[in-house]
Structure formats: structure tokens, C-alpha cells
Design an enzyme around this catalytic site. Structure first.
Site, PDB file in Angstrom:
ATOM      1  CG  HIS A   1       3.501   3.696   8.708  1.00 31.25           C
ATOM      2  ND1 HIS A   1       3.673   4.493   7.593  1.00 31.25           N
ATOM      3  CD2 HIS A   1       2.975   2.529   8.253  1.00 31.25           C
ATOM      4  CE1 HIS A   1       3.267   3.827   6.529  1.00 31.25           C
ATOM      5  NE2 HIS A   1       2.841   2.632   6.895  1.00 31.25           N
TER       6      HIS A   1
ATOM      7  CE  LYS B   1      26.745  -2.305  -5.628  1.00 31.24           C
ATOM      8  NZ  LYS B   1      26.889  -1.205  -6.586  1.00 31.24           N
TER       9      LYS B   1
ATOM     10  NE  ARG C   1       7.067   0.647   4.924  1.00 30.59           N
ATOM     11  CZ  ARG C   1       5.854   0.082   4.914  1.00 30.59           C
ATOM     12  NH1 ARG C   1       5.734  -1.204   4.645  1.00 30.59           N
ATOM     13  NH2 ARG C   1       4.778   0.786   5.171  1.00 30.59           N
TER      14      ARG C   1
ATOM     15  NE  ARG D   1      -1.700  -2.181   2.818  1.00 29.58           N
ATOM     16  CZ  ARG D   1      -1.777  -3.449   2.417  1.00 29.58           C
ATOM     17  NH1 ARG D   1      -2.763  -3.850   1.702  1.00 29.58           N
ATOM     18  NH2 ARG D   1      -0.837  -4.324   2.765  1.00 29.58           N
ATOM     19  CB  THR D   2       3.402   2.575   2.341  1.00 27.47           C
ATOM     20  OG1 THR D   2       2.657   2.048   3.428  1.00 27.47           O
ATOM     21  CG2 THR D   2       3.934   3.938   2.698  1.00 27.47           C
TER      22      THR D   2
END
Ligand code: CP
Length: 402
Positions: free
Chosen positions: A129, A80, A101, A51-52
Site C-alpha cells: 500500500h 462479468k 485497489r 481515505r485512499t
């Protein structure tokens, strides 16, 4: 540069303005179809999301902008060993705004300090959030038509559910709220949220383990998933995961206009048999996520533009300091780093490289170059909080010097 790291970074007035913009976008989508022409959004997702990430991308595309990014850490140079700060500095050359995120708490904050474009926290571990909270607020407002005088039940994993913590913080700023906290003993709301937010704001609340007892009192029922990925014991997770399953039978005693919300994804805590009940709002809620993210992108890009034009950061006005802007250290003692940077009233006593954060989920646990910074939250108790993840630490400077 204005970013959004924590819901407390936004004043109540700003929340209301974002909701009004989202309502206008819903009513007049064509009006906004070219608002972000030639602008680019970078979605940097180091953790899974449906969703986000996709609602951010759909939002930017529908605003006439374009999108770049990655959806897993392994397809970026983080694999890396590149730091969050270096990633943010480089992406600032390619995009006008970043949504990030990350599994480590405080990573989007680190990015916001390094980037030269606005950074939006799209979820950092179990910490914050904020755009889910904006989504929840828009849904509550559209379903109930108000924020004041609501009885809101939170059910399930109140310990690890970051969306619950942020929504409680946001709703605590409105009048006449009442919270019903429904969870197993093991997954109760953390005491610091009860103390620093709910009790501090004088909000009436009850705690219970039984949903049937209270469902008839609720205007909103906010269901949550038991967060298996945050448990250290699989057995404990398996024991608790089926504790609350909302079914049409349980809804019989609910009010005819009670709204059922869930940030999704759901596992089994809401029966699919409930999906056709008009009170089941969780799919509409996911759609609202796109509209409120559009409103947020517009706001942050407009502020960045203003800053570029004026050559100086937008300073919080009186409204933000310090009662209204609860993220400010003068407000609730934790939260906004934006407040720390640009609120002129913030005393901001800090410890730099004196103590280390012992939260294994904190970004400082993996990025050794970062300074260990704690901000004084409660002088009487010698209580400090990590500026990245907000973990508590007690340190008596005077006792150390003796
Ligand atoms: N609610 C939410 O954050 O969903 P995703 O994990 O799918 O983005």
C-alpha cells in the site's frame, strides 16, 4: 510508463522530492489549483476504502482535474469476468492516470503492464500500500522534522499489516533508525522482512509483547488494527483483537513529543479519549494523505508527459541503480517491477511457466491467462519470488535437469 506499485519503486531522493512538493502544496495550495486541468484520474476500487479513494479524488479535483471510476467490483465488468489487464487497457482510453485497489496481490502490477497510462497501487490484498507509506512518511517528517535517528514502535498486527511492512522497508533506508516491534507472538513481523530488510540494512530492533515497557523510548508509535479479514480462524481473531488498546493512561509514560500514527480505520485499538492529545496525529495523517497523493499525481503525470514527448520510457539514472533504488533486484532481491523493466543492470533471471504460485491471494490464482513468472532472488538458496505477489518458492534448476 512509470507506475507506483511498491514503495521501493521510489528512490530516497524521489521520496524527499515528493515530501518537499507536498509541503509546498500545503503552504501554497493556489499555486497548484490548475496543475491538472483537462486531466482525468480513474479510481478503480475493487475493495472498500474511505481515505485512499476519496483522498485521491479530492487531490485530483483540487489540482483542477476530474475523476471517474467505481468503488466496488460489482459495479464494474469484473463482475462479468473481465480480466484486470483488459480493464486497465480500456480505462487507459478514458483516463490519464489510474489508482487501483484490489483484493488480489499483484493485480495493480498486472494493470501496470497492460495500461498505457501510469497505475498507482492503492492497496493489493495484504501485499503493498505504497501511498499509505508516502502518507506515513510525510506525517513523520512534518511531526518530527526528520527521518534519521528515530525510535519507531510498531504495535498490533505486524503479520498482516501491509502498511507496517512497507513503512519498515521505507524507513530502513534512513540512518540511525531503531525499531521496536510490539505484537502478540501470533502476529509477529514476518521473518522475511526481518531478514531481507531490517537485518540486511543493519537496523537495530527489539521484539516485545508489552507496550508499557517501551512506550517511553519511542519517538513514533505506529498503531495498527488487527486485520480480522485476513484471519482464517474467527476465534483466533476474537482472542487477539483487544490485546493493545492505547489509552490516555498508557500515554502518561510517553515522551511529550512522541507522535501516535495509525493508517486508519481504527476499531478499538486507540481510545477516542486520546483524540484531543496533541500527540495523536492519526487524523492529521489522513489529511496528509491528500497532499502526498497530489504530489504523486503531479510527478507521475509529468513523467508520462515527458515519455510521450521523448517517445521512450524514462530510464532510471545512476542514482536508482542499484544501491539507492532498493527495489531493484540488485538492491534487496525483491520489490520493484519497475526496476525489472527499465533498470539496465538487473540480471533478472526468471522462470516462466515452470512453477506455480501457491499463494491463494495471488492474482494468478484467479486470472488463469497470466504467465506464472518467478524471479531469482537468491541464487545460493535457489530462492525465487513470484513477480506478482512476491511469495517465495525454492527451485533448483540443475537438480531438475539431472
Ligand atoms: N488507510 C487506508 O487505506 O484507509 P482506507 O481503507 O479507508 O482507504
Amino acid at each position: 510508463m512509470r507506475s507506483l506499485i511498491d514503495i521501493s519503486d521510489l528512490s530516497v531522493r524521489e521520496l524527499d522530492e515528493l515530501i518537499a512538493t507536498a509541503d509546498d502544496i500545503i503552504a501554497n495550495p493556489d499555486k497548484y489549483a490548475e496543475s491538472c486541468k483537462r486531466k482525468k484520474l480513474a479510481t478503480l476500487f475493487f475493495e472498500p476504502s474511505t481515505r485512499t479513494r476519496l483522498s485521491f479524488e479530492a487531490a485530483m479535483l483540487e489540482l483542477g482535474g476530474s475523476v471517474i471510476g467505481f468503488s466496488e467490483a460489482n459495479s464494474s465488468s469484473a463482475a462479468k469476468g473481465e480480466s484486470v489487464a483488459d480493464t486497465a487497457k480500456v480505462i487507459s482510453f478514458y483516463a490519464d492516470i489510474i489508482a487501483m485497489r484490489h483484493p488480489k496481490e499483484g493485480a495493480p502490477y498486472v494493470a501496470s503492464k497492460a495500461a498505457t497510462v501510469p497505475v498507482i497501487n492503492a492497496g493489493d490484498g495484504g501485499h503493498c500500500h505504497p501511498t499509505q507509506t508516502l502518507t506515513d512518511l510525510l506525517t513523520i517528517h512534518r511531526e518530527q522534522g526528520r527521518f534519521d535517528n528515530l525510535t519507531v514502535g510498531f504495535c498490533g498486527d505486524l503479520k498482516y499489516g501491509r502498511t507496517v511492512h512497507s513503512l519498515i522497508t521505507a524507513l530502513s533506508r534512513y540512518e540511525g533508525m531503531k525499531f521496536v516491534l510490539i505484537s502478540p507472538e501470533e502476529l509477529k513481523l514476518p521473518s522475511y522482512i526481518k531478514k531481507d530488510v531490517v537485518k540486511k540494512k543493519g537496523i537495530e530492533y527489539v521484539q516485545t509483547t508489552d507496550i508499557e515497557d517501551c512506550i517511553g523510548d519511542l519517538d513514533i508509535l505506529y498503531m495498527t488494527r488487527i486485520q480480522g479479514e485476513r484471519f482464517s480462524s474467527r476465534d483466533e481473531f476474537l482472542r487477539l483483537r483487544d490485546r493493545y488498546i492505547l489509552t490516555p493512561e498508557k500515554m502518561v509514560s510517553a515522551k511529550p513529543d512522541m507522535a501516535v500514527l495509525h493508517p486508519l480505520p481504527r476499531v478499538n485499538e486507540i481510545s477516542v479519549r486520546l483524540d484531543d492529545d496533541p500527540r495523536a496525529c492519526y487524523l492529521r495523517q489522513a489529511l496528509n494523505g491528500k497532499y502526498i497523493r497530489k504530489a504523486l499525481i503531479l510527478k507521475l503525470l509529468a513523467e508520462a508527459e515527458e515519455e510521450k514527448k521523448n517517445g521512450k520510457p524514462r530510464i532510471h539514472n545512476e542514482e536508482h541503480c542499484c544501491d539507492e533504488h532498493t527495489g531493484c533486484i540488485m538492491g534487496n532481491g525483491f520489490g520493484s517491477r519497475i526496476g525489472e523493466e527499465i533498470c539496465r543492470e538487473t540480471p533478472g533471471e526468471k522462470l516462466v511457466n515452470v512453477i506455480k504460485c501457491d499463494n491463494p491471494a495471488c492474482i494468478t490464482s484467479t486470472e488463469q491467462e497470466l504467465d506464472d513468472i518467478f524471479r531469482l532472488a537468491d541464487p545460493e538458496q535457489h530462492l525465487y519470488r513470484c513477480v506478482y505477489c512476491e511469495k517465495k518458492a525454492f527451485y533448483d534448476k540443475d537438480a531438475e535437469q539431472k
